[in-house]
Structure formats: C-alpha cells, structure tokens
Design an enzyme around this catalytic site. Structure first.
Site: not given
Length: 199
Positions: A158, A172
């Site tokens: 991330d 995401d």
C-alpha cells in the site's frame, strides 16, 4: 373463390397458421444472433478494464517497492496526501491482518465468480464494474501469492496515504469503485444480462 382463398391464404388455413411460427422463430434467431456478438463485446470490455487496472496496480507497486520502500514519505499535497510504502497483511485499508489466508481465498473466489458471471454479461456498465473488481482482486491476489512472508500469506503493498485515513493502493481503489458502481446499477434495476427490473 376457393382457388383465390387457396392462393391468398385465410386465417383458418394451414398455410396462414404456419406463417406465424416461422416468422417468430426467425425473429428469435435474429435476436440470438445479435446478442452473441454483443455479449462477446461486453466480455472483451470486462477483461480490457481488468487488464488495465491490474497492470496499473502492478507497475505502481513495482515502482513503490523500488523507489519508495525504506525511504521517507513523499508529500503530494502537504500533509493531506502522501505516498508512503506500507506492507499490509490484512484486507483493504489495513483491516484484519490476522486473516491473510482467508482474504486470499475470498479474492480467489471473487475472481471465479466474476469469470462465471461473464458468460451471461450483456451490460456495458456491468462489464466496467466487474472489470474493476476483477483487476483489483487480481492485483492484491498477486501480492498475496508472490510477496513475503510466503505463498498465500504475502503482504500487500500500500502507498496512497491520505491524512486521517488508512493507506491503500490502486487495486483497493479499483475494487471500491467497482463495488460502488455495482450498488448504483442494482438500485437502478439493471442486471448483468442487460435486463431492467423494478421491484
């Protein structure tokens, strides 16, 4: 008179009775022939969107790992938005780090369901929504399989870090956008096969 009726055909005659089923069968065959290429185009859109989302996510993670990991965060909009490399063993936005294997299985199941649903897909908006879901699921599943600490237990990369919010990635984002679009389509009554229903 009888000769004229035989040539023209009356509503009670066998010739007139046979004409309607033949026309109906011809119309159904034409609709089916038109639906097949339309369905193939929608499937092509689904996989094109999925491939674009997947490649974009994969390339972004490769750049982040190579250039940003173990380095100071990069400020994009002051403190409000940063790029910061984080390894996330949980689900989207960092939730449920103790259930990595379960999330891996769920992602694989989502991919299988979308692939099966694609056979009945005739709606362009649904093709885009499912393509986003598929691309996002594949992006994070790739991390789960190939990144450390091990197969099906890998941590997802991330890097998008808004202020006062969880760190996430492009996969995401694709999943969330696809999910929102599916909710909107469901509220409008549009089904994946292109039909519209009203409750």
């Amino acid at each position: 008179m009888a000769e004229a009726e035989r040539i023209i055909g009356t509503p009670d005659s066998p010739e007139g009775a046979e004409a309607e089923p033949e026309q109906s069968a011809g119309a159904e065959g034409q609709q089916s022939a038109e639906a097949r290429p339309r369905g193939k185009r929608r499937i092509a859109v689904l996989f094109a969107v999925a491939a674009f989302a997947y490649v974009l996510d994969l390339v972004s993670k490769m750049i982040v790992v190579a250039k940003l990991e173990h380095h100071a965060p990069i400020e994009i909009i002051g403190d409000w938005l940063k790029f910061e490399a984080i390894r996330n063993a949980g689900a989207a936005f960092g939730f449920g780090e103790a259930f990595t294997v379960i999330f891996t299985v769920i992602a694989a199941a989502v991919i299988v369901v979308i692939a099966r649903l694609a056979r009945k897909l005739y709606s362009l908006p649904w093709a885009i929504a499912l393509g986003l879901l598929l691309g996002g699921a594949l992006g994070n599943l790739t991390d789960r399989i190939f990144r450390s600490p091990g197969v099906f237990e890998g941590a997802v990369v991330d890097f998008i870090a808004p202020k006062h919010f969880a760190v996430f990635n492009l996969a995401d984002s694709a999943i969330v956008c696809g999910g929102i679009l599916i909710v909107l389509l469901s509220f409008k009554g549009l089904d994946p096969d292109g039909t519209v229903h009203k409750d």
